[in-house]
Design a protein around this motif. Structure first.
Motif, PDB file in Angstrom:
ATOM      1  N   ASN A 127      -0.742  -4.734   6.663  1.00  0.00           N
ATOM      2  CA  ASN A 127      -0.191  -3.601   7.406  1.00  0.00           C
ATOM      3  C   ASN A 127       0.646  -4.032   8.616  1.00  0.00           C
ATOM      4  O   ASN A 127       0.679  -3.362   9.640  1.00  0.00           O
ATOM      5  CB  ASN A 127      -1.293  -2.635   7.864  1.00  0.00           C
ATOM      6  N   GLY A 128       1.298  -5.161   8.482  1.00  0.00           N
ATOM      7  CA  GLY A 128       2.159  -5.647   9.568  1.00  0.00           C
ATOM      8  C   GLY A 128       3.616  -5.590   9.145  1.00  0.00           C
ATOM      9  O   GLY A 128       3.938  -5.758   7.967  1.00  0.00           O
ATOM     10  N   ARG A 129       4.502  -5.370  10.128  1.00  0.00           N
ATOM     11  CA  ARG A 129       5.928  -5.291   9.791  1.00  0.00           C
ATOM     12  C   ARG A 129       6.495  -6.708   9.685  1.00  0.00           C
ATOM     13  O   ARG A 129       6.342  -7.495  10.623  1.00  0.00           O
ATOM     14  CB  ARG A 129       6.660  -4.523  10.891  1.00  0.00           C
ATOM     15  N   PRO A 130       7.152  -7.055   8.568  1.00  0.00           N
ATOM     16  CA  PRO A 130       7.751  -8.386   8.477  1.00  0.00           C
ATOM     17  C   PRO A 130       8.951  -8.493   9.425  1.00  0.00           C
ATOM     18  O   PRO A 130       9.671  -7.511   9.612  1.00  0.00           O
ATOM     19  CB  PRO A 130       8.219  -8.477   7.024  1.00  0.00           C
TER      20      PRO A 130
ATOM     21  N   ALA B  37       6.562   4.415  -1.289  1.00  0.00           N
ATOM     22  CA  ALA B  37       6.671   3.799   0.047  1.00  0.00           C
ATOM     23  C   ALA B  37       7.010   4.844   1.099  1.00  0.00           C
ATOM     24  O   ALA B  37       6.564   4.749   2.247  1.00  0.00           O
ATOM     25  CB  ALA B  37       7.731   2.705   0.025  1.00  0.00           C
ATOM     26  N   PHE B  38       7.807   5.846   0.711  1.00  0.00           N
ATOM     27  CA  PHE B  38       8.191   6.902   1.663  1.00  0.00           C
ATOM     28  C   PHE B  38       6.990   7.808   1.968  1.00  0.00           C
ATOM     29  O   PHE B  38       6.750   8.159   3.126  1.00  0.00           O
ATOM     30  CB  PHE B  38       9.339   7.724   1.074  1.00  0.00           C
ATOM     31  N   LEU B  39       6.272   8.167   0.920  1.00  0.00           N
ATOM     32  CA  LEU B  39       5.150   9.099   1.113  1.00  0.00           C
ATOM     33  C   LEU B  39       3.943   8.427   1.774  1.00  0.00           C
ATOM     34  O   LEU B  39       3.238   9.038   2.557  1.00  0.00           O
ATOM     35  CB  LEU B  39       4.731   9.707  -0.237  1.00  0.00           C
ATOM     36  N   PHE B  40       3.689   7.191   1.397  1.00  0.00           N
ATOM     37  CA  PHE B  40       2.506   6.485   1.921  1.00  0.00           C
ATOM     38  C   PHE B  40       2.916   5.128   2.510  1.00  0.00           C
ATOM     39  O   PHE B  40       2.667   4.088   1.915  1.00  0.00           O
ATOM     40  CB  PHE B  40       1.462   6.279   0.817  1.00  0.00           C
ATOM     41  N   PRO B  41       3.563   5.117   3.657  1.00  0.00           N
ATOM     42  CA  PRO B  41       4.030   3.823   4.205  1.00  0.00           C
ATOM     43  C   PRO B  41       2.862   2.946   4.662  1.00  0.00           C
ATOM     44  O   PRO B  41       1.860   3.451   5.172  1.00  0.00           O
ATOM     45  CB  PRO B  41       4.898   4.242   5.395  1.00  0.00           C
ATOM     46  N   ARG B  42       3.033   1.642   4.416  1.00  0.00           N
ATOM     47  CA  ARG B  42       1.973   0.706   4.849  1.00  0.00           C
ATOM     48  C   ARG B  42       2.234   0.208   6.262  1.00  0.00           C
ATOM     49  O   ARG B  42       1.384  -0.418   6.864  1.00  0.00           O
ATOM     50  CB  ARG B  42       1.901  -0.483   3.877  1.00  0.00           C
ATOM     51  N   ILE B  43       3.448   0.436   6.756  1.00  0.00           N
ATOM     52  CA  ILE B  43       3.756   0.020   8.132  1.00  0.00           C
ATOM     53  C   ILE B  43       4.010   1.274   8.976  1.00  0.00           C
ATOM     54  O   ILE B  43       4.379   2.323   8.437  1.00  0.00           O
ATOM     55  CB  ILE B  43       4.965  -0.944   8.199  1.00  0.00           C
ATOM     56  N   THR B  44       3.837   1.131  10.257  1.00  0.00           N
ATOM     57  CA  THR B  44       3.932   2.315  11.128  1.00  0.00           C
ATOM     58  C   THR B  44       5.296   2.442  11.809  1.00  0.00           C
ATOM     59  O   THR B  44       5.469   3.288  12.677  1.00  0.00           O
ATOM     60  CB  THR B  44       2.833   2.253  12.205  1.00  0.00           C
ATOM     61  N   THR B  45       6.246   1.606  11.431  1.00  0.00           N
ATOM     62  CA  THR B  45       7.538   1.620  12.141  1.00  0.00           C
ATOM     63  C   THR B  45       8.571   2.536  11.472  1.00  0.00           C
ATOM     64  O   THR B  45       9.740   2.489  11.835  1.00  0.00           O
ATOM     65  CB  THR B  45       8.098   0.189  12.229  1.00  0.00           C
ATOM     66  N   GLY B  46       8.180   3.313  10.544  1.00  0.00           N
ATOM     67  CA  GLY B  46       9.124   4.265   9.944  1.00  0.00           C
ATOM     68  C   GLY B  46       9.087   4.245   8.434  1.00  0.00           C
ATOM     69  O   GLY B  46       8.816   3.207   7.817  1.00  0.00           O
ATOM     70  N   ARG B  47       9.376   5.421   7.869  1.00  0.00           N
ATOM     71  CA  ARG B  47       9.305   5.550   6.411  1.00  0.00           C
ATOM     72  C   ARG B  47      10.445   4.818   5.717  1.00  0.00           C
ATOM     73  O   ARG B  47      10.269   4.247   4.648  1.00  0.00           O
ATOM     74  CB  ARG B  47       9.322   7.029   6.027  1.00  0.00           C
ATOM     75  N   PHE B  48      11.650   4.843   6.311  1.00  0.00           N
ATOM     76  CA  PHE B  48      12.782   4.186   5.663  1.00  0.00           C
ATOM     77  C   PHE B  48      12.657   2.668   5.738  1.00  0.00           C
ATOM     78  O   PHE B  48      13.067   1.961   4.823  1.00  0.00           O
ATOM     79  CB  PHE B  48      14.104   4.693   6.272  1.00  0.00           C
ATOM     80  N   GLU B  49      12.087   2.196   6.807  1.00  0.00           N
ATOM     81  CA  GLU B  49      11.810   0.760   6.901  1.00  0.00           C
ATOM     82  C   GLU B  49      10.787   0.354   5.849  1.00  0.00           C
ATOM     83  O   GLU B  49      10.871  -0.723   5.260  1.00  0.00           O
ATOM     84  CB  GLU B  49      11.292   0.421   8.300  1.00  0.00           C
ATOM     85  N   SER B  50       9.827   1.239   5.640  1.00  0.00           N
ATOM     86  CA  SER B  50       8.803   0.991   4.619  1.00  0.00           C
ATOM     87  C   SER B  50       9.457   0.826   3.250  1.00  0.00           C
ATOM     88  O   SER B  50       9.151  -0.113   2.504  1.00  0.00           O
ATOM     89  CB  SER B  50       7.800   2.146   4.611  1.00  0.00           C
TER      90      SER B  50
END
Lengths: 340, 213
Positions: A172-175, A228-241
């Motif tokens: 759950n970390g942003r690369p 990925a849009f509906l259930f993002p694993r990162i908290t920095t945004g859906r499009f980034e997900s």
């Protein structure tokens, strides 16, 4: 060369070509897929490829000998399987892992079902899944690109094992990989799956040559993107997900080279879309609940088993749409006659 | 000392018996009762434990069902057989717990599931048509041996490659491949064994036809 006139036996081609031309197109793109790993990891990549080819062809010949059949050199499916296996593995992987994957792919996934045109599961994906389950610590240990590895023996003492983008997402970390690095493949990962620009270029060529169709890759991409849009694993945004989910792991590579295999994929256009979409969703489910980074082949094998059923669904949708279209046409023509 | 002719005859008979056990195997040829073999045959101890349980339930059931009236409906016969299986499961469980107490926990639900084993229901129906009362006993013994043969073969292969042990004793200095202990590998091994059994069956029947011809 014999042209395919009747579409009675897989692989089914939708254009004026032969099995050989289809396989040839796939083989044409392979050097480009191997170019970037060669640049990043050195000649160890070539050694891996040669080992895979030797063992795939060796197993293929052995199976034909046991079956008392004639080995056909024009059947290049073993060569494609052999080329795909090392691309899914890290450059640092030991030779014997590649050997096992190659032998398992041919002996278990290809020949017991009747060899070319009859295998229900993608042999390369089966080989990868077997070694991934058996030795995950070897299959998911990736080195930093740009550090050439020893060709023989161990990779070298100064070479460090690094985390991949998929690994960061799993925790759950942003690369923090830059877009340019993602496109050029300058980040840790399996040999042939990181360089997005090469993968897209190869896709363009294969689509232009009609070797692969757009429905399956589109389905996979949409499946992954929607999840990925509906259930993002990162908290920095859906499009980034969406961006990171699509470019990490082997999403693009699997969508273009594994899922589009004509033998194991459905034949109907609607079925192809559903097939791709299911692979996309399955991949995301494996990413959410699984323990492995590169999980598209697992989702692919599960959806492979649904192929005949998906073809039936595709035909049913087609007939339903066709019936609706015909009805509309009849109403229009009846209206026209009344006006006249 | 036995004469060479006697030895030759014994060898021939053993070969014939083995061929029949393989070519008429309910698991390899009929595809029956794959569940326990695929799921839990990961060590020889488990294999032997399940085979013994199966034999204790199966042999008396088949003998008893041969005495049931032929006119009895299929569904009623199945219910009677299942109830009788439950009855024979009690001594089988006691036997398994006494001999292999540690295996019993690993086997879990698959041991009680032996009661509704498809081989029992399938064979009890088939055996009702046989009039000779000795042949059901021999048939049930043959099937039990066949079941044991397959169960132990799959268990040994999976234990050696999966754990590097045999009868829980290490035989190689290798750590083993964990995928051989997973159900998918059970399916693959059974598939290869079934292919071999089919080959033996084809050869056996071809030879029989040639001998008759």
């Amino acid at each position: 060369m014999k042209r395919i006139q009747k579409l009675t036996k897989a692989p089914f081609l939708r254009h004026d070509g032969t099995i050989r031309s289809f396989m040839g197109d796939m083989l044409v793109v392979m050097p480009f897929l191997y170019a970037m790993p060669l640049f990043f990891y050195g000649f160890r990549v070539i050694k891996s490829l040669l080992i895979s080819i030797i063992f795939c062809y060796g197993s293929d010949m052995l199976c034909y000998r046991v079956k008392k059949g004639k080995f056909d050199f024009s059947d290049m499916s073993a060569l494609i399987t052999a080329s795909l296996i090392p691309l899914m593995l890290p450059a640092s992987v030991e030779s014997w892992v590649i050997m096992v994957a190659a032998v398992f792919a041919i002996l278990v996934a290809k020949h017991p079902f009747g060899a070319l045109g009859n295998n229900p599961f993608n042999p390369a994906a089966v080989g990868f899944c077997f070694v991934a389950i058996s030795w995950p610590e070897k299959v998911f240990s990736f080195t930093k690109p740009g550090v050439w590895l020893n060709v023989f023996g161990k990779i070298g003492e100064d070479v460090k094992i690094v985390n991949t983008m998929a690994d960061s997402l799993m925790n759950n970390g942003r690369p923090f990989t830059k877009a340019m690095d993602i496109f050029s493949g300058n980040h840790a990962g399996a040999m042939g799956v990181t360089c997005i620009i090469v993968l897209l270029a190869c896709a363009g060529f294969l689509l232009y040559r009609k070797t692969i169709n757009y429905q399956i890759p589109l389905g996979v991409v949409v499946g992954i993107a929607v999840t990925a849009f509906l259930f993002p694993r990162i908290t920095t945004g859906r499009f980034e997900s969406i961006w990171f989910e699509l470019t990490s792991g082997m999403a693009i590579f699997g969508a273009l080279f594994l899922a589009t295999e004509p033998v194991t994929s459905p034949k109907h256009p609607y079925a192809k879309l559903i097939y791709g979409f299911l692979i996309g969703i399955g991949t995301m489910l494996f990413r959410f609940y699984g323990k492995m980074e590169n999980c598209l082949p697992f989702a692919l094998l599960i959806v492979n088993s649904l192929t005949p059923f998906l073809d039936k669904i595709g035909m049913a949708i087609d007939s339903y749409v066709d019936r609706g279209f015909r009805k509309e046409k009849t109403i229009k023509s009846a209206g026209g006659a009344k006006n006249a | 000392m036995h004469s060479p002719t006697f030895l030759k005859k014994t060898l021939n008979n053993t070969k014939k018996l083995l061929t029949r056990l393989i070519s008429e195997n309910p698991i390899l040829i009929g595809g029956l009762s794959l569940g326990p073999i695929v799921a839990i045959s990961t060590s020889l101890k488990t294999g032997v434990s399940l085979s013994l349980t199966f034999a204790i339930i199966f042999v008396p059931i088949i003998i008893i069902s041969s005495f049931l009236p032929v006119k009895l409906s299929k569904s009623l016969r199945l219910i009677i057989c299942s109830l009788l299986s439950c009855l024979f499961f009690v001594p089988a469980l006691y036997f398994a717990q006494t001999i292999f107490p540690e295996v019993n926990d690993k086997v879990g639900v698959f041991l009680p599931l032996m009661v509704v084993n498809p081989i029992i229901s399938f064979k009890s129906e088939q055996i009702s048509r046989i009039k000779n009362k000795l042949s059901p006993a021999l048939e049930s013994l043959k099937i039990s041996f066949g079941f044991t043969l397959v169960m132990c073969t799959v268990s040994v292969i999976r234990e050696i490659i999966g754990k590097g042990t045999i009868w829980d004793k290490p035989i190689f200095n290798i750590s083993g491949n964990v995928s051989f202990l997973l159900p998918f590998m059970g399916f693959i091994i059974i598939g290869f064994l079934a292919a071999a059994a089919k080959k033996v069956r084809l050869k056996y029947y071809n030879n029989d036809e040639e001998a008759e011809g």
